[in-house]
Design a protein around this motif. Sequence first.
Motif, short mmCIF file in Angstrom:
data_model
loop_
_atom_site.label_atom_id
_atom_site.label_comp_id
_atom_site.label_asym_id
_atom_site.label_seq_id
_atom_site.Cartn_x
_atom_site.Cartn_y
_atom_site.Cartn_z
N SER A 14 -70.62 34.25 97.65
CA SER A 14 -71.48 35.43 97.56
C SER A 14 -70.58 36.66 97.39
O SER A 14 -69.36 36.55 97.42
N GLY A 15 -71.21 37.80 97.23
CA GLY A 15 -70.47 39.04 97.06
C GLY A 15 -71.40 40.16 96.68
O GLY A 15 -72.63 40.00 96.66
N ASN A 16 -70.82 41.31 96.39
CA ASN A 16 -71.61 42.45 95.94
C ASN A 16 -71.90 42.29 94.46
O ASN A 16 -71.00 42.04 93.66
N VAL A 17 -73.17 42.41 94.11
CA VAL A 17 -73.59 42.19 92.73
C VAL A 17 -73.50 43.49 91.94
O VAL A 17 -73.96 44.54 92.38
N TYR A 18 -72.88 43.41 90.78
CA TYR A 18 -72.77 44.50 89.84
C TYR A 18 -73.37 44.00 88.54
O TYR A 18 -73.21 42.84 88.17
N THR A 19 -74.08 44.86 87.84
CA THR A 19 -74.69 44.47 86.57
C THR A 19 -74.11 45.31 85.44
O THR A 19 -74.08 46.55 85.53
N TYR A 20 -73.65 44.65 84.42
CA TYR A 20 -73.12 45.31 83.24
C TYR A 20 -73.80 44.71 82.02
O TYR A 20 -73.77 43.49 81.83
N LEU A 21 -74.43 45.55 81.22
CA LEU A 21 -75.19 45.12 80.04
C LEU A 21 -76.19 44.01 80.40
O LEU A 21 -76.29 42.98 79.73
N SER B 217 -65.15 41.63 96.26
CA SER B 217 -66.18 41.36 97.26
C SER B 217 -66.49 39.88 97.44
O SER B 217 -67.25 39.51 98.33
N ILE B 218 -65.91 39.02 96.62
CA ILE B 218 -66.22 37.59 96.68
C ILE B 218 -65.79 37.00 98.02
O ILE B 218 -64.69 37.24 98.49
N ARG B 219 -66.72 36.25 98.61
CA ARG B 219 -66.42 35.59 99.89
C ARG B 219 -67.18 34.27 99.97
O ARG B 219 -68.22 34.09 99.36
N PHE B 220 -66.63 33.39 100.76
CA PHE B 220 -67.24 32.08 101.01
C PHE B 220 -67.45 32.00 102.52
O PHE B 220 -66.56 31.60 103.25
N LYS B 221 -68.64 32.43 102.94
CA LYS B 221 -68.94 32.52 104.37
C LYS B 221 -69.31 31.15 104.94
O LYS B 221 -69.82 30.28 104.22
N GLU B 222 -69.09 31.00 106.22
CA GLU B 222 -69.40 29.75 106.91
C GLU B 222 -70.88 29.39 106.78
O GLU B 222 -71.24 28.23 106.63
N GLU B 223 -71.75 30.40 106.83
CA GLU B 223 -73.19 30.13 106.77
C GLU B 223 -73.72 29.86 105.36
O GLU B 223 -74.87 29.49 105.19
#
Length: 147
Positions: free
Chosen positions: A105-112, A121-127
């Motif tokens: 998951s991470g923070n989503v940014y939209t381009y075009l 912001s990419i992370r691989f959380k335990e949950e």
Amino acid sequence: MKHLLLVTVLFLLAGCNPEASKQQKFFTATDSKRTSLLVLSMKDNQFYGQYKVRYAESIIDSGEVRGVVIGDTLKGRFTYISYGGSKEVKPFLLLKRGDTLKLGSGNVYTYLKIPYYTQESIRFKEEDFQFLPIEEDVFKRLEANMN
């Protein structure tokens, strides 16, 4: 004309590869609130497949995943019909560790109009989901129960 038809039929038969179905890999992941099914096919540095998430008894997001394989990371998009009935697209990210896949998951940014996670912001959380491999017949039973 006969020869053209024969060549076309032979070309189509050669393109039908019975090994393609064997290249599919089937996965499931669960947590306390959600159940997910994933079927993936990979070729070279590309992946594609179907992804389905059930949030509650009748709330299911189901659609297609597609993207590229970069080392141990699968980056792409999940295009699906949301429970509300509208078409949605969101980033899709998996980290491969042996036979298992970890959803990122991470923070989503939209381009075009293309959504993606910002690199920092990419992370691989335990949950987050951890997809475990399953056999095709188990996958089909779980999918039938999910519908």
